[in-house]
Design a protein around this motif. Structure first.
Motif, mmCIF file in Angstrom:
data_model
loop_
_atom_site.group_PDB
_atom_site.id
_atom_site.type_symbol
_atom_site.label_atom_id
_atom_site.label_comp_id
_atom_site.label_asym_id
_atom_site.label_seq_id
_atom_site.Cartn_x
_atom_site.Cartn_y
_atom_site.Cartn_z
ATOM 1 N N ALA A 137 0.824 -1.213 0.000
ATOM 2 C CA ALA A 137 0.000 0.000 0.000
ATOM 3 C C ALA A 137 0.859 1.264 0.000
ATOM 4 C CB ALA A 137 -0.940 0.000 1.199
ATOM 5 N N ALA A 163 -4.389 1.147 -3.146
ATOM 6 C CA ALA A 163 -3.679 1.247 -1.859
ATOM 7 C C ALA A 163 -4.669 1.223 -0.697
ATOM 8 C CB ALA A 163 -2.846 2.530 -1.811
ATOM 9 N N ARG A 164 -5.781 1.913 -0.846
ATOM 10 C CA ARG A 164 -6.797 1.936 0.219
ATOM 11 C C ARG A 164 -7.428 0.573 0.413
ATOM 12 N NH1 ARG A 164 -10.223 5.704 -1.846
ATOM 13 N NH2 ARG A 164 -11.868 4.533 -0.828
ATOM 14 N N ASP A 167 -4.789 -1.420 2.404
ATOM 15 C CA ASP A 167 -4.612 -0.958 3.788
ATOM 16 C C ASP A 167 -5.615 0.164 4.065
ATOM 17 O OD1 ASP A 167 -3.745 -0.337 6.313
ATOM 18 O OD2 ASP A 167 -1.756 0.364 5.701
ATOM 19 N N SER A 173 -2.898 7.305 2.859
ATOM 20 C CA SER A 173 -3.606 6.968 1.619
ATOM 21 C C SER A 173 -4.917 7.751 1.526
ATOM 22 C CB SER A 173 -3.843 5.460 1.511
ATOM 23 O OG SER A 173 -4.722 5.015 2.511
#
Length: 185
Positions: A137, A163-164, A167, A173
Motif C-alpha cells: 500500500a 492502496a486503500r 490498507d 492513503s
C-alpha cells in the motif's frame, strides 16, 4: 620456627599483592590503549549496542509523517527521516521505508521552496519502493503522489484506490485520495 613461618607468610602475601598489582596495572593499560584505539569507532559501537526494532522505527516514522500532513512542522520530517534511515541502513531493500522516504522527500520539496533535488529523490524512492514491492500500500501511495505532481490524476486515483483496498486504515492513503479528488474537482 613459628617466626620463620610468620615471615614466609608475610613474604608470600607481599608477593601475591605484587602480582595482583601488576595484573591491575596491566589491565588498566590494556583498557586505556583499547579505549584509545577504539575511540574513532565509538559512534558505530554505540549504534550497534543500542536496541533496535524495525517495526518501532517504521511506526514512529509513519506517525511523524502522518502528523506532518496535519501540522506542517519541519522537525517532524527530520525525526521521521532519522527513523527511516535507521531502517534503510540495516535493510536497504525495505519497500515501505523507501516509500515513506519518497513521501518525506516530497514533503521537503513542498516545504523548501520547491528544490528540484528533493523531487528527484522522492521520485527515485517511489520507483525503488514499486520495484521492491508493487503490491504494498505504501509503495502505491508514494507512486500516486508522484503521479499527482505530474498531473496524471486518473492514474494516481486508480493507484490510491488500490492502496486503500490493501490498507484501509492508512491515513496517508486517505489524505492522498482526498488531495487527488480536490485537484480533480
Amino acid at each position: 620456627q613459628q617466626e620463620f613461618l610468620h615471615q614466609e607468610l608475610q613474604r608470600s602475601q607481599r608477593q601475591r599483592l605484587g602480582y595482583w598489582s601488576m595484573i591491575a596495572v596491566l589491565m588498566v593499560l590494556i583498557v586505556g590503549v583499547g579505549g584509545w584505539q577504539l575511540k574513532p569507532h565509538f559512534p558505530q559501537l554505540i549504534k550497534y549496542l543500542t536496541p533496535y526494532s524495525e517495526s518501532n522505527e517504521m511506526a514512529q516514522a509513519a506517525r511523524n509523517l502522518t502528523e506532518y500532513t496535519y501540522k506542517a512542522d519541519a522537525k517532524l520530517l527530520d525525526v521521521a527521516e532519522v527513523h527511516l534511515k535507521k531502517v534503510l541502513e540495516r535493510n536497504p531493500e525495505h519497500a515501505a521505508a523507501a516509500a515513506y522516504m519518497s513521501i518525506l522527500y516530497l514533503s521537503k520539496y513542498n516545504a523548501e521552496k520547491r528544490d528540484e533535488i528533493w523531487f528527484q529523490k522522492a521520485k527515485a524512492s517511489a520507483q525503488q519502493a514499486m520495484a521492491l514491492n508493487a503490491e504494498l500500500a505504501m509503495s502505491l501511495v508514494a507512486n500516486a503522489r508522484i503521479l499527482q505532481w505530474h498531473h496524471r490524476l486518473e492514474e494516481a486515483l486508480a493507484m490510491i484506490v488500490r492502496a486503500r483496498r490493501l490498507d484501509p486504515e492508512n491515513l496517508l492513503s486517505w489524505h492522498t485520495n482526498v488531495s487527488i479528488l480536490l485537484e480533480m474537482r
